[in-house]
Design an enzyme around this catalytic site. Sequence first.
Site, PDB file in Angstrom:
ATOM      1  N   LYS A 145       0.641  -1.069  -0.073  1.00 39.54           N
ATOM      2  CA  LYS A 145      -0.145  -0.084  -0.003  1.00 39.54           C
ATOM      3  C   LYS A 145       0.861   1.393   0.025  1.00 39.54           C
ATOM      4  O   LYS A 145       0.490   1.994  -0.836  1.00 39.54           O
ATOM      5  CB  LYS A 145      -0.915  -0.061   1.282  1.00 39.54           C
TER       6      LYS A 145
ATOM      7  N   ARG B 224     -10.060   2.554   8.804  1.00 36.96           N
ATOM      8  CA  ARG B 224      -9.738   1.175   9.077  1.00 36.96           C
ATOM      9  C   ARG B 224     -10.778   0.290   9.354  1.00 36.96           C
ATOM     10  O   ARG B 224     -10.986  -1.047   9.749  1.00 36.96           O
ATOM     11  CB  ARG B 224      -8.960   0.974  10.332  1.00 36.96           C
TER      12      ARG B 224
ATOM     13  N   ARG C  94      11.844 -11.302   5.182  1.00 39.50           N
ATOM     14  CA  ARG C  94      12.606  -9.933   5.296  1.00 39.50           C
ATOM     15  C   ARG C  94      13.522 -10.344   6.504  1.00 39.50           C
ATOM     16  O   ARG C  94      13.129 -10.745   7.518  1.00 39.50           O
ATOM     17  CB  ARG C  94      11.702  -8.807   5.697  1.00 39.50           C
TER      18      ARG C  94
ATOM     19  N   ARG D 186      12.704  -9.408  12.355  1.00 36.62           N
ATOM     20  CA  ARG D 186      12.133  -8.722  13.269  1.00 36.62           C
ATOM     21  C   ARG D 186      10.984  -9.570  13.724  1.00 36.62           C
ATOM     22  O   ARG D 186      10.508 -10.313  13.133  1.00 36.62           O
ATOM     23  CB  ARG D 186      11.605  -7.569  12.878  1.00 36.62           C
TER      24      ARG D 186
ATOM     25  N   ARG E  89      -1.358 -10.920  12.416  1.00 34.87           N
ATOM     26  CA  ARG E  89      -1.887  -9.462  11.680  1.00 34.87           C
ATOM     27  C   ARG E  89      -2.925  -9.584  10.660  1.00 34.87           C
ATOM     28  O   ARG E  89      -3.832  -8.868  10.441  1.00 34.87           O
ATOM     29  CB  ARG E  89      -0.529  -8.697  11.268  1.00 34.87           C
TER      30      ARG E  89
END
Length: 216
Positions: free
Chosen positions: A13, A88, A127, A159, A170
């Site tokens: 996004k 949201r 990542r 992370r 999430r």
Amino acid sequence: MRLVLVGPPGAGKGTQAQYIASNLSIPKISTGDIFRANVSGGTDLGKLAKTYMDRGDLVPDEVTIAMVRDRLSEDDAQDGFLLDGFPRNVAQAEILRDMLKDWSQALDLVLELVVDDDEVVRRLAGRRTCSQCGRIWHVEFDDKKDDKCDACGGALFQRDDDKEETVRHRLEVYQEQTAPLVSYYADEGILVGVDATGPVEEVTQRAMDAIRPYMG
């Protein structure tokens, strides 16, 4: 053109918002940018938001909404904008609708970046972040065979919010909060989905092709 961009974490996004807003010559407005501008500018709303952030609490909806209202009332947003990260949920969508109605405005389009959960996990869980310079590498896309940063030689780590179980959580939260929002805008007749897989340039082209029929 008044546009809202929605999509799950990892859909791209932020990147697409920048390209689309630039192509349409309208400001990209994200809640993150608004927060940072208010906090660094020391505005009353920024000071209020900071009291919550310093405690590790979520900033209440009414503070976020007040910041969005202030930002949308600025001169550069009068002929259009691209909202990224707001609304949201359906409650925020209804507030945004009423806010725009007060100004005799309305959204032209809600663009949904569509990407399946496994692709999101592939993007985010792959990542690795450099512990020294902070640069992000990807085990697959950058063909990283070792755990060293190619830029500075620092050790790479994953992370916590990039771990697969966290990413999947999430995505669950996103589905709970945003699936009703997507349905809400579909019922309004202004939702268009765009396949967000593939190279960035191709996704941008698909997005612009989807937007074009809605341009005045």
